[in-house]
Write a protein that holds these residues in place. Sequence first.
Motif, PDB file in Angstrom:
ATOM      1  N   PHE A 102       0.846  -1.192   0.000  1.00  0.00           N
ATOM      2  CA  PHE A 102       0.000   0.000   0.000  1.00  0.00           C
ATOM      3  C   PHE A 102       0.884   1.246   0.000  1.00  0.00           C
ATOM      4  N   TYR A 103       0.464   2.276  -0.716  1.00  0.00           N
ATOM      5  CA  TYR A 103       1.172   3.557  -0.769  1.00  0.00           C
ATOM      6  C   TYR A 103       2.638   3.380  -1.193  1.00  0.00           C
ATOM      7  N   VAL A 104       2.874   2.529  -2.160  1.00  0.00           N
ATOM      8  CA  VAL A 104       4.246   2.276  -2.623  1.00  0.00           C
ATOM      9  C   VAL A 104       4.903   3.550  -3.157  1.00  0.00           C
ATOM     10  N   PRO A 105       4.214   4.400  -3.938  1.00  0.00           N
ATOM     11  CA  PRO A 105       4.874   5.641  -4.379  1.00  0.00           C
ATOM     12  C   PRO A 105       5.279   6.541  -3.204  1.00  0.00           C
ATOM     13  N   LEU A 106       4.473   6.594  -2.161  1.00  0.00           N
ATOM     14  CA  LEU A 106       4.848   7.360  -0.970  1.00  0.00           C
ATOM     15  C   LEU A 106       6.082   6.758  -0.324  1.00  0.00           C
ATOM     16  N   ALA A 107       6.110   5.438  -0.204  1.00  0.00           N
ATOM     17  CA  ALA A 107       7.276   4.762   0.365  1.00  0.00           C
ATOM     18  C   ALA A 107       8.525   5.039  -0.461  1.00  0.00           C
ATOM     19  N   LEU A 108       8.398   4.997  -1.775  1.00  0.00           N
ATOM     20  CA  LEU A 108       9.550   5.281  -2.642  1.00  0.00           C
ATOM     21  C   LEU A 108      10.041   6.711  -2.457  1.00  0.00           C
ATOM     22  N   THR A 109       9.126   7.641  -2.280  1.00  0.00           N
ATOM     23  CA  THR A 109       9.506   9.035  -2.062  1.00  0.00           C
ATOM     24  C   THR A 109      10.252   9.189  -0.740  1.00  0.00           C
ATOM     25  N   LEU A 110       9.722   8.580   0.319  1.00  0.00           N
ATOM     26  CA  LEU A 110      10.389   8.650   1.622  1.00  0.00           C
ATOM     27  C   LEU A 110      11.766   8.008   1.567  1.00  0.00           C
ATOM     28  N   LEU A 111      11.831   6.836   0.956  1.00  0.00           N
ATOM     29  CA  LEU A 111      13.088   6.096   0.942  1.00  0.00           C
ATOM     30  C   LEU A 111      14.110   6.695  -0.017  1.00  0.00           C
ATOM     31  N   ALA A 112      13.670   7.461  -1.005  1.00  0.00           N
ATOM     32  CA  ALA A 112      14.628   8.146  -1.882  1.00  0.00           C
ATOM     33  C   ALA A 112      15.476   9.113  -1.065  1.00  0.00           C
ATOM     34  N   ALA A 113      14.838   9.833  -0.157  1.00  0.00           N
ATOM     35  CA  ALA A 113      15.583  10.756   0.705  1.00  0.00           C
ATOM     36  C   ALA A 113      16.518   9.984   1.640  1.00  0.00           C
ATOM     37  N   GLU A 114      16.046   8.873   2.161  1.00  0.00           N
ATOM     38  CA  GLU A 114      16.880   8.042   3.041  1.00  0.00           C
ATOM     39  C   GLU A 114      18.094   7.511   2.284  1.00  0.00           C
ATOM     40  N   ILE A 115      17.858   6.980   1.095  1.00  0.00           N
ATOM     41  CA  ILE A 115      18.957   6.412   0.304  1.00  0.00           C
ATOM     42  C   ILE A 115      19.957   7.501  -0.069  1.00  0.00           C
ATOM     43  N   TYR A 116      19.448   8.679  -0.393  1.00  0.00           N
ATOM     44  CA  TYR A 116      20.353   9.796  -0.698  1.00  0.00           C
ATOM     45  C   TYR A 116      21.262  10.076   0.495  1.00  0.00           C
ATOM     46  N   ASN A 117      20.688  10.156   1.686  1.00  0.00           N
ATOM     47  CA  ASN A 117      21.492  10.439   2.876  1.00  0.00           C
ATOM     48  C   ASN A 117      22.478   9.314   3.171  1.00  0.00           C
ATOM     49  N   ILE A 118      22.059   8.077   2.972  1.00  0.00           N
ATOM     50  CA  ILE A 118      22.956   6.940   3.202  1.00  0.00           C
ATOM     51  C   ILE A 118      24.117   6.980   2.207  1.00  0.00           C
ATOM     52  N   LEU A 119      23.807   7.233   0.931  1.00  0.00           N
ATOM     53  CA  LEU A 119      24.863   7.337  -0.079  1.00  0.00           C
ATOM     54  C   LEU A 119      25.803   8.503   0.223  1.00  0.00           C
ATOM     55  N   ALA A 120      25.246   9.639   0.623  1.00  0.00           N
ATOM     56  CA  ALA A 120      26.080  10.803   0.947  1.00  0.00           C
ATOM     57  C   ALA A 120      27.003  10.498   2.120  1.00  0.00           C
ATOM     58  N   PHE A 121      26.481   9.800   3.135  1.00  0.00           N
ATOM     59  CA  PHE A 121      27.315   9.431   4.284  1.00  0.00           C
ATOM     60  C   PHE A 121      28.463   8.546   3.829  1.00  0.00           C
ATOM     61  N   HIS A 122      28.145   7.499   3.074  1.00  0.00           N
ATOM     62  CA  HIS A 122      29.187   6.554   2.670  1.00  0.00           C
ATOM     63  C   HIS A 122      30.186   7.175   1.705  1.00  0.00           C
ATOM     64  N   LEU A 123      29.738   8.038   0.823  1.00  0.00           N
ATOM     65  CA  LEU A 123      30.667   8.689  -0.099  1.00  0.00           C
ATOM     66  C   LEU A 123      31.635   9.618   0.618  1.00  0.00           C
ATOM     67  N   THR A 124      31.174  10.262   1.685  1.00  0.00           N
ATOM     68  CA  THR A 124      32.020  11.241   2.360  1.00  0.00           C
ATOM     69  C   THR A 124      32.768  10.679   3.568  1.00  0.00           C
ATOM     70  N   PHE A 125      32.154   9.755   4.320  1.00  0.00           N
ATOM     71  CA  PHE A 125      32.764   9.275   5.554  1.00  0.00           C
ATOM     72  C   PHE A 125      33.295   7.849   5.489  1.00  0.00           C
ATOM     73  N   ALA A 126      32.642   6.973   4.722  1.00  0.00           N
ATOM     74  CA  ALA A 126      33.004   5.548   4.753  1.00  0.00           C
ATOM     75  C   ALA A 126      32.835   4.909   3.379  1.00  0.00           C
ATOM     76  N   PRO A 127      33.645   5.309   2.396  1.00  0.00           N
ATOM     77  CA  PRO A 127      33.463   4.771   1.044  1.00  0.00           C
ATOM     78  C   PRO A 127      33.694   3.262   0.935  1.00  0.00           C
ATOM     79  N   ALA A 128      34.451   2.682   1.830  1.00  0.00           N
ATOM     80  CA  ALA A 128      34.726   1.243   1.746  1.00  0.00           C
ATOM     81  C   ALA A 128      33.485   0.401   2.022  1.00  0.00           C
ATOM     82  N   SER A 129      32.515   0.954   2.733  1.00  0.00           N
ATOM     83  CA  SER A 129      31.319   0.176   3.095  1.00  0.00           C
ATOM     84  C   SER A 129      30.070   0.648   2.341  1.00  0.00           C
ATOM     85  N   ILE A 130      30.242   1.090   1.112  1.00  0.00           N
ATOM     86  CA  ILE A 130      29.128   1.640   0.338  1.00  0.00           C
ATOM     87  C   ILE A 130      28.279   0.565  -0.349  1.00  0.00           C
ATOM     88  N   ALA A 131      28.745  -0.677  -0.391  1.00  0.00           N
ATOM     89  CA  ALA A 131      28.055  -1.726  -1.156  1.00  0.00           C
ATOM     90  C   ALA A 131      26.576  -1.891  -0.779  1.00  0.00           C
TER      91      ALA A 131
END
Length: 130
Positions: free
Chosen positions: A69-98
């Motif tokens: 249910f509400y999959v587009p809403l979930a995708l919108t919420l998680l897009a922001a989460e994934i962006y923040n996770i990628l930004a963290f790993h790119l800047t602080f911990a690139p070895a654990s980005i997988a």
Amino acid sequence: MKIASVVSRYLLGLMFTVFGLNGFLNFIHQPPPPNPLAIQFFVAISASHFAAFFFAVQLIGGLLLLSGFYVPLALTLLAAEIYNILAFHLTFAPASIAPALVACVLWVLVFLQYRNSFRGVLAAKPLAQE
């Protein structure tokens, strides 16, 4: 493609549900990151209670994906989460980005199935409603 999207939706939902719950229950213990700046970052988001908000959004997005249910809403919420996770790993911990890259690929596979829900958002000149 539909089967890949459904499997991706369940995997992504499970991933964010488990890690969202882990933020509150701490059942998956992880060693501290080797980067001292990453440790400072974790201390700051924990002390400010921003981490609780971050984990709550992960949990809600994951549960919505699992429920279907509400999959587009979930995708919108998680897009922001994934962006923040990628930004963290790119800047602080690139070895654990997988795992972040896996989440990104799963997100894209689910998004492709639901891209019509985002048609107006992705339009250069959306139609105005009267």
